[in-house]
Design a protein around this motif. Structure first.
Motif, mmCIF file in Angstrom:
data_model
loop_
_atom_site.group_PDB
_atom_site.id
_atom_site.type_symbol
_atom_site.label_atom_id
_atom_site.label_comp_id
_atom_site.label_asym_id
_atom_site.label_seq_id
_atom_site.Cartn_x
_atom_site.Cartn_y
_atom_site.Cartn_z
ATOM 1 N N GLY A 141 64.742 136.160 3.399
ATOM 2 C CA GLY A 141 65.106 136.346 1.997
ATOM 3 C C GLY A 141 65.804 137.679 1.810
ATOM 4 O O GLY A 141 65.595 138.610 2.594
ATOM 5 N N ALA A 142 66.617 137.780 0.780
ATOM 6 C CA ALA A 142 67.350 139.021 0.515
ATOM 7 C C ALA A 142 66.374 140.155 0.228
ATOM 8 O O ALA A 142 65.449 140.014 -0.575
ATOM 9 N N GLY A 143 66.540 141.253 0.919
ATOM 10 C CA GLY A 143 65.702 142.430 0.699
ATOM 11 C C GLY A 143 64.325 142.365 1.332
ATOM 12 O O GLY A 143 63.499 143.251 1.106
ATOM 13 N N TRP A 144 64.035 141.316 2.144
ATOM 14 C CA TRP A 144 62.728 141.230 2.807
ATOM 15 C C TRP A 144 62.670 142.269 3.921
ATOM 16 O O TRP A 144 63.660 142.508 4.614
ATOM 17 N N ASP A 145 61.498 142.862 4.100
ATOM 18 C CA ASP A 145 61.328 143.814 5.205
ATOM 19 C C ASP A 145 61.390 143.123 6.565
ATOM 20 O O ASP A 145 61.844 143.713 7.541
ATOM 21 N N SER A 146 60.902 141.909 6.631
ATOM 22 C CA SER A 146 60.915 141.156 7.892
ATOM 23 C C SER A 146 60.928 139.665 7.601
ATOM 24 O O SER A 146 60.653 139.224 6.483
ATOM 25 N N GLN A 147 61.246 138.895 8.624
ATOM 26 C CA GLN A 147 61.227 137.434 8.486
ATOM 27 C C GLN A 147 59.793 136.920 8.562
ATOM 28 O O GLN A 147 58.923 137.568 9.135
ATOM 29 N N ILE A 148 59.564 135.744 8.005
ATOM 30 C CA ILE A 148 58.273 135.061 8.134
ATOM 31 C C ILE A 148 58.489 133.892 9.099
ATOM 32 O O ILE A 148 59.483 133.166 8.982
ATOM 33 N N HIS A 149 57.565 133.744 10.035
ATOM 34 C CA HIS A 149 57.700 132.704 11.057
ATOM 35 C C HIS A 149 56.597 131.656 10.888
ATOM 36 O O HIS A 149 55.448 131.982 10.589
ATOM 37 N N TYR A 150 56.975 130.409 11.084
ATOM 38 C CA TYR A 150 56.048 129.288 10.944
ATOM 39 C C TYR A 150 56.040 128.467 12.233
ATOM 40 O O TYR A 150 57.092 128.213 12.814
ATOM 41 N N ASP A 151 54.856 128.064 12.636
ATOM 42 C CA ASP A 151 54.723 127.126 13.752
ATOM 43 C C ASP A 151 54.718 125.724 13.156
ATOM 44 O O ASP A 151 53.791 125.350 12.443
ATOM 45 N N ARG A 152 55.745 124.958 13.419
ATOM 46 C CA ARG A 152 55.848 123.608 12.861
ATOM 47 C C ARG A 152 55.231 122.568 13.791
ATOM 48 O O ARG A 152 55.402 121.375 13.594
ATOM 49 N N MET A 153 54.554 123.043 14.811
ATOM 50 C CA MET A 153 53.889 122.199 15.811
ATOM 51 C C MET A 153 54.905 121.376 16.586
ATOM 52 O O MET A 153 55.782 121.946 17.189
ATOM 53 N N ASN A 154 54.821 120.058 16.556
ATOM 54 C CA ASN A 154 55.719 119.208 17.341
ATOM 55 C C ASN A 154 55.759 119.644 18.799
ATOM 56 O O ASN A 154 56.826 119.809 19.400
ATOM 57 N N GLN A 155 54.575 119.825 19.371
ATOM 58 C CA GLN A 155 54.459 120.279 20.761
ATOM 59 C C GLN A 155 55.039 119.251 21.719
ATOM 60 O O GLN A 155 54.972 118.052 21.479
ATOM 61 N N ARG A 156 55.571 119.739 22.827
ATOM 62 C CA ARG A 156 56.148 118.864 23.841
ATOM 63 C C ARG A 156 55.951 119.483 25.217
ATOM 64 O O ARG A 156 56.062 120.693 25.381
ATOM 65 N N VAL A 157 55.662 118.637 26.200
ATOM 66 C CA VAL A 157 55.572 119.047 27.598
ATOM 67 C C VAL A 157 56.576 118.210 28.383
ATOM 68 O O VAL A 157 56.606 116.990 28.260
ATOM 69 N N VAL A 158 57.400 118.884 29.175
ATOM 70 C CA VAL A 158 58.366 118.191 30.031
ATOM 71 C C VAL A 158 58.164 118.699 31.456
ATOM 72 O O VAL A 158 58.205 119.897 31.713
ATOM 73 N N ILE A 159 57.914 117.761 32.367
ATOM 74 C CA ILE A 159 57.723 118.089 33.780
ATOM 75 C C ILE A 159 58.859 117.438 34.561
ATOM 76 O O ILE A 159 59.112 116.244 34.413
ATOM 77 N N THR A 160 59.515 118.229 35.384
ATOM 78 C CA THR A 160 60.545 117.674 36.269
ATOM 79 C C THR A 160 60.152 117.977 37.708
ATOM 80 O O THR A 160 59.630 119.049 38.007
ATOM 81 N N ALA A 161 60.371 117.013 38.567
ATOM 82 C CA ALA A 161 60.070 117.178 39.988
ATOM 83 C C ALA A 161 60.994 116.274 40.791
ATOM 84 O O ALA A 161 61.373 115.197 40.337
ATOM 85 N N THR A 162 61.328 116.724 41.972
ATOM 86 C CA THR A 162 62.227 115.984 42.855
ATOM 87 C C THR A 162 61.510 115.670 44.158
ATOM 88 O O THR A 162 60.754 116.495 44.664
ATOM 89 N N ALA A 163 61.738 114.483 44.665
ATOM 90 C CA ALA A 163 61.198 114.099 45.971
ATOM 91 C C ALA A 163 62.322 113.530 46.814
ATOM 92 O O ALA A 163 63.304 113.010 46.287
ATOM 93 N N ARG A 164 62.164 113.645 48.108
ATOM 94 C CA ARG A 164 63.127 113.039 49.034
ATOM 95 C C ARG A 164 62.456 111.863 49.707
ATOM 96 O O ARG A 164 61.345 111.986 50.200
ATOM 97 N N ARG A 165 63.104 110.734 49.675
ATOM 98 C CA ARG A 165 62.566 109.530 50.302
ATOM 99 C C ARG A 165 63.462 109.135 51.461
ATOM 100 O O ARG A 165 64.671 109.319 51.409
ATOM 101 N N GLU A 166 62.830 108.598 52.499
ATOM 102 C CA GLU A 166 63.554 108.080 53.670
ATOM 103 C C GLU A 166 63.317 106.581 53.739
ATOM 104 O O GLU A 166 62.210 106.108 53.493
ATOM 105 N N PHE A 167 64.329 105.846 54.087
ATOM 106 C CA PHE A 167 64.236 104.399 54.237
ATOM 107 C C PHE A 167 64.640 104.031 55.660
ATOM 108 O O PHE A 167 65.313 104.806 56.342
ATOM 109 N N ALA A 168 64.228 102.850 56.090
ATOM 110 C CA ALA A 168 64.546 102.425 57.459
ATOM 111 C C ALA A 168 66.034 102.134 57.615
ATOM 112 O O ALA A 168 66.619 102.400 58.664
ATOM 113 N N THR A 169 66.654 101.579 56.585
ATOM 114 C CA THR A 169 68.081 101.250 56.635
ATOM 115 C C THR A 169 68.727 101.588 55.292
ATOM 116 O O THR A 169 68.032 101.766 54.280
#
Length: 194
Positions: free
Chosen positions: A46-74
């Motif tokens: 807001g105009a003239g505010w000493d500092s901003q106000i911060h809100y946690d809006r939640m909407n939590q998320r977890v993202v896991i990425t992983a790579t594997a190498r696979r071998e096949f016979a052919t």
């Protein structure tokens, strides 16, 4: 890190780090692991505010990425795997794309492990890359709202089962990995899902 997808109408599927595969299969452990936790947050000014106000809006998320190498016979087997992975018919797909995902970490120097539950998870492909004649590098992304409070511990042992004689009269030996949960057990089904 190992990731196992559990759905109601399919057998559990090891997305990354199948303990039944040996190190020679080059798919026993994950590569390029990443766990990203995020929440939606907002700032109000807001105009003239000493500092901003911060809100946690939640909407939590977890993202896991992983790579594997696979071998096949052919190279045909490798291509068949990719075709099952992207099959139009859901019943022909290698695995489903949503369910419960268990994140497993092995205890270094022992057969013990601990698992954390990721409920209502979706699984996506972050990329696939053909390597050499029969190799495949495959990256998965698991997304969900967060970790459940359910944590399990157990042991994984390599066992040999002597199955008797085959019709030809030779001794049959089956080898594999038996994994059981020793705490947080909710029934025989959980042992079978390990």
């Amino acid at each position: 890190m190992r990731l196992r997808l559990v759905t109601t109408d399919r057998d559990p599927f090891w997305i990354v780090g199948d303990p039944a595969l040996t190190a020679l299969d080059k798919a026993g452990t994950a590569m390029g692991e990443r766990v990203q936790l995020s929440r939606s947050q907002q700032s109000a000014t807001g105009a003239g505010w000493d500092s901003q106000i911060h809100y946690d809006r939640m909407n939590q998320r977890v993202v896991i990425t992983a790579t594997a190498r696979r071998e096949f016979a052919t190279d045909w087997e490798r291509m068949s795997f990719l075709c099952r992975l992207a099959a139009v018919n859901e019943t022909a797909q290698e695995h489903l794309w949503e369910g419960v995902v268990w994140l497993r970490l092995d205890q270094p120097g022992s057969t013990g492990f601990r698992e954390w539950r990721l409920g209502d998870a979706v699984v996506g492909l972050a990329g696939t890359e053909l390597e050499g004649q029969v190799g495949l590098r495959i990256s998965y992304t698991v997304s969900c709202g967060g970790f459940s409070s359910e944590v399990r511990e157990g042991t994984s042992e390599h066992v040999s089962l002597i199955g008797g004689e085959s019709p030809s009269g030779t001794l049959v030996e089956l080898t594999g990995t038996l994994a059981g949960v020793t705490s947080g057990l909710t029934g025989v089904e959980e042992i079978l899902n390990s």
